[in-house]
Scaffold this active site. Sequence first.
Site, short mmCIF file in Angstrom:
data_model
loop_
_atom_site.label_atom_id
_atom_site.label_comp_id
_atom_site.label_asym_id
_atom_site.label_seq_id
_atom_site.Cartn_x
_atom_site.Cartn_y
_atom_site.Cartn_z
CD GLU A 135 -2.93 -1.04 2.38
OE1 GLU A 135 -2.84 -0.08 3.18
OE2 GLU A 135 -3.77 -1.93 2.50
CG HIS A 157 -6.07 0.74 4.85
ND1 HIS A 157 -4.83 0.16 5.00
CD2 HIS A 157 -6.70 0.54 6.03
CE1 HIS A 157 -4.72 -0.35 6.21
NE2 HIS A 157 -5.86 -0.14 6.86
#
Length: 528
Positions: free
Chosen positions: A264, A282
């Site tokens: 990420e 997220h």
Amino acid sequence: MTMPKVLISDELSEAAVNIFKTRGIEVDFQPQLGPDAAKLKEVIGNYDGLAIRSATKVKPDIIAAAKNLKVIGRAGIGVDNVDIPAATAKGIVVMNTPFGNSITTAEHAIALMFAAARQIAVADASTQAGKWEKNRFMGRELYAKTLGLIGCGNIGSIVADRALGLKMKVIAYDPFLSAERAVQLGVEKVELEELLPRADVISLHVPMTDKTKNILSREALAMTKPGIIIVNAARGGLVDEAALREALESEHVAAAGFDVFTVEPAKENVLFGAPNFIATPHLGASTNEAQENVALQVAEQMSDYLLTGAVTNALNMPSITAEEAPRLKPFAALAEKLGAFAGQIVDEGLEEVEIEYEGDVTKLNMKPLTAAALAGVLRPLLQDVNVVSAPALMKERGAALTESTRETSPTYDSLIRIKVKTGGGWRTLAGAVIAGQPRIVEVKGMALEAPFQANTLYINNSDKPGFIGALGTLLGDAQINIATFHLGREAAGAEAIALVGVDQPLSDPDMAKLKALPQVRYAKLLRF
């Protein structure tokens, strides 16, 4: 007295900023500074506190430049962006807010479940494109389906509650969930091998550890029921993403909804573009309520520490008041290190913990000591644990905790003993504060005195000639230097213990060679 200064380097609510100001703390609010590591390194030496979210990466070079920093406060639970060992070595307290976004994350998991079951994302795109493909999108009901939870702690139990409200059947795999707690939650406790073929939907709610990495592996996915729906709003890396892509394309997995990814920010991923795959960036903790809660909590906690020395929700030291700190500090360090030892030798699930206090330590406030010990026990197993959350996490999982005291200790002024039950058997060790330093003084009832070396080999062996020589040869061949060597035994030729401090950790092949030595019954590399 100089007014403490706090830098806020990520987005935090104005109410949190005002808490610092109201408490008499100077605040420098620079919410765009976090991603600029060079600039942060340049200015961090001017501050006593650093309040962050996820954008700021507090790496060792930042910590090295933080000449005056006393506390780092993470508004949220995850502290992957903070180098905790480096902060600890520098004497910087690292705090988080472990329960501020639990409901929000659980609700997001439920939302992903619905979206996957009813193909919401692709149906929305199709409809807004003017196609009106009503017959294309055949969804499925969640009513009466079986939800399989991998992890049933704080967030997982909230998901279970919501799913039961949807009239789903809930089964849960969690080594730390007791049968009694499962009954209270209304879920059926099962092993992973049973959950995989029974579940219609699987939702993951575990931290990312060596034991949980790729817990839904290619082999595990193959064991699932055809048409399974998989949801991950916990941590990236829990699912083999390449294997899941193949399962989606073959339609063995009917749909999946992910909020987290192995890498990420996920600008590209093997799952992107897969059929019936839904992704969010997220967002588990991204609601106004959650953001406000964790921001206010971290501001209060940091203010308390900077102004009074009180420690709350710390990940690298126990919660104690400023008045108690000088007397409790060495015993808290001992309790946490003993717990870390015990937690690392829990190999078959934590069933029960007993903590015994002997001697002068019984005259102190033992609550933070117990919390420190439990944090030590649970951290190797759960990662995101601190001395405040540890007792609640133990209670959630139903693992029994027993504390006992004895006013005198046969050998030491004060002694702390920890026993953990795992796989139906007990493992026990004890320690004392000697010359101001925590020391191991007993393992499996055998007396020995050893420090908590950063890398320590714990070996349970038969007391037979040749063992020490064979061990030394093995370590020498592996170019591993021995720093300390301490032995204990029941009697000549009987069971023995060796605690060997080494300068470098052993590789997996070298650990396998160690375990293969004929005198060795058990061996583990411990890290402190």
